[in-house]
Write an enzyme that holds these catalytic residues in place. Structure first.
Site, PDB file in Angstrom:
ATOM      1  N   HIS A  52       0.836  -1.209   0.000  1.00 42.50           N
ATOM      2  CA  HIS A  52       0.000   0.000   0.000  1.00 42.50           C
ATOM      3  C   HIS A  52       0.869   1.257   0.000  1.00 42.50           C
ATOM      4  CE1 HIS A  52      -3.819  -2.148   0.727  1.00 42.50           C
ATOM      5  NE2 HIS A  52      -3.082  -2.967   1.457  1.00 42.50           N
ATOM      6  N   ASN A 124     -10.189  -2.899   2.598  1.00 50.38           N
ATOM      7  CA  ASN A 124      -9.959  -2.819   1.163  1.00 50.38           C
ATOM      8  C   ASN A 124     -11.261  -2.488   0.444  1.00 50.38           C
ATOM      9  OD1 ASN A 124      -7.134  -3.531   1.064  1.00 50.38           O
ATOM     10  ND2 ASN A 124      -7.709  -5.648   1.461  1.00 50.38           N
TER      11      ASN A 124
END
Length: 476
Positions: A52, A124
């Site tokens: 990420h 997510n």
């Protein structure tokens, strides 16, 4: 056969399954190799996030419009409450300079600045994940990163791992579907993904899933559309989010939950704590809770986005954990990553600092800027000088666990990797199925016949139409 060992040469008996207290119980702290793998992963790269790394963020507010006090005593979730938040979106696999419009899962990390401390919900844009046991997470991420020899991304590695790990099929099907490339961060859903718990004022626990449904409508890109965007704009998602907020076009999401009692959880044909599975909306319908709106851009990207530190270990009274293996590992892994990536007292940085008073004895180490007040002589606990004390009223209700402590084979405990991907596939229309087939075929460019055939074998178990569609697309 070459023996797999620890970095100190100690033989490893099982590299597939975490050590748990019973088949559905929590992970044991003595599982040293699990901790070693996760801790090492957090130190593989500096200074960007290991995963990420490429992201965007904005501030906003969560407004609770419905009464769910029957489920939770958390002040942040009481009707009428308004809480400031920071939401960081991201892609998973790419480095900090990667293009926004790549086919990848999108991170959806929320930090709520509540009156009872920070609540972080790190999820997510998909309700499931590739894995259900954290023992395999570092291995999985290696397949998404660069080959250490060629320094290139490897489709062979990704598909080799996926085809050897059938629990990934649900997430792979979502990733390769028409929803694999959102057109913007505004036009996608968000999920807490993990199973958490809610606890009410009477000490009763229920299991919960958190959902954020975009009010902007879902919009996605084809591979061709994404490639054309990337060729001209690698920051397309960042640009879209920033410019819309600057214009006052504030994006919003409906906040909803699914709730399951402990008794219902025991009757399920699968584990409710399995991150590769969804809960049926028919059996556990969505319950409206409130609205989340983003209305403010950060002033300094490095200070407020790059140094923002999220961890699912940050919870507030009335919200708790579950025996979800992946969640339990992240409770350790995320704070450890932040201490390494940012520094010892990363929690004192303005973007991470809670709005309520902090009472802690964790004061030594680098970066302590004096934020934490220490009473004279009260630098340990217990003490006689009026320092902060524990409060038993915040204890969670007991959770009964049973079973032998051993490395339970998560693939034997539940070997149904195909029914939920099949349900998802059957929901797709012809156009969506065609995109799925073509996206998989494109992603398999350069992958060996052995790995392709292994993957096709799994697709066949989902649906012969699924497998035949991919076969046809591969021949083009």
């Amino acid at each position: 056969m070459k023996q797999l060992t620890t970095t100190f040469g100690n033989p490893i008996a099982d590299n597939q399954n975490s050590l748990t207290a019973g088949s559905m119980g929590g992970i044991m702290l003595q599982d040293y190799q699990l901790l070693e793998k996760l801790a090492h992963q957090n130190r593989e790269r500096i200074p960007e996030r290991t995963v990420h790394a490429n992201g965007s963020a904005a501030y906003g507010v969560l407004e609770i419009t419905e009464d769910i006090s029957q489920y939770t005593k958390a002040k942040v979730l009481q009707k009428g409450e308004k809480t400031k938040l920071l939401l960081r979106f991201s892609t998973v696999a790419g480095e900090a300079g990667a293009a926004d419009a790549e086919r990848d899962v999108r991170g959806f990390a929320l930090k709520f600045y509540t009156k009872e401390g920070n609540w972080d919900l790190v999820g997510n844009n998909t309700p499931v994940f590739f894995l259900k046991d954290p023992y395999k997470f570092p291995d999985f991420i290696h397949t998404q990163k660069r080959n250490p020899r060629t320094h290139m991304r490897s489709a062979q590695a990704a598909w080799d791992f996926w085809s050897l790990s059938p629990e990934t099929l649900h997430q792979v099907t979502i990733l390769m579907s028409d929803r694999g490339i959102p057109a913007s961060y505004r036009q996608m859903h968000g999920f807490g993904s993990h199973t958490y718990s809610l606890i009410n004022k009477d000490g009763k626990r229920v299991w919960v899933k958190f959902h954020f449904k975009t009010r902007q409508g879902i919009k996605n890109l084809t591979n061709k559309e994404a490639n054309e965007i990337i060729a001209n704009d690698r920051e397309s998602h960042q640009k879209d989010l920033y410019e819309n907020i600057e214009k006052g076009n504030f994006p919003s999401w409906d906040f909803k939950i699914q709730v399951m009692t402990e008794e219902q959880a025991k009757e399920l044909p699968y584990s409710p704590f399995d991150l590769t599975k969804v809960w049926s909306h028919k059996d556990f319908p969505l319950i409206k809770v409130g609205v989340m709106t983003l209305n403010e851009n950060p002033n300094n990207y490095f200070n407020e986005v790059e140094q923002a530190a999220f961890s699912p270990s940050n919870i507030v009274p009335g919200i708790g954990f579950s025996p979800d293996r992946m969640l339990q590992a992240r409770i350790f892994s995320y704070p450890d990553a932040q201490r390494y990536r940012i520094g010892t007292h990363y929690a004192q940085l303005k973007v991470n600092r809670p709005i309520n008073e902090v009472g802690t004895y964790t004061v030594g180490g680098a970066m302590n800027n004096g934020t934490y007040e220490i009473e004279q002589n009260a630098y340990y606990e217990p003490n006689s000088y009026g320092g902060p004390k524990e409060n038993k009223e915040f204890l969670e209700p007991d959770l009964a666990l049973e079973g032998l402590m051993k490395r339970y084979d998560h693939r034997e405990l539940d070997d149904d990797y195909y029914s939920q991907p099949r349900d998802l596939f059957n929901l797709m229309n012809d156009s969506q199925k065609k995109q799925l087939f073509n996206n998989i075929a494109e992603s398999m460019a350069g992958v060996s016949d052995e790995v392709v055939n292994r993957a096709l074998g799994h697709f066949e178990k989902i649906s012969s139409d699924y497998a035949n569609g991919v076969r046809k697309a591969l021949k083009k």
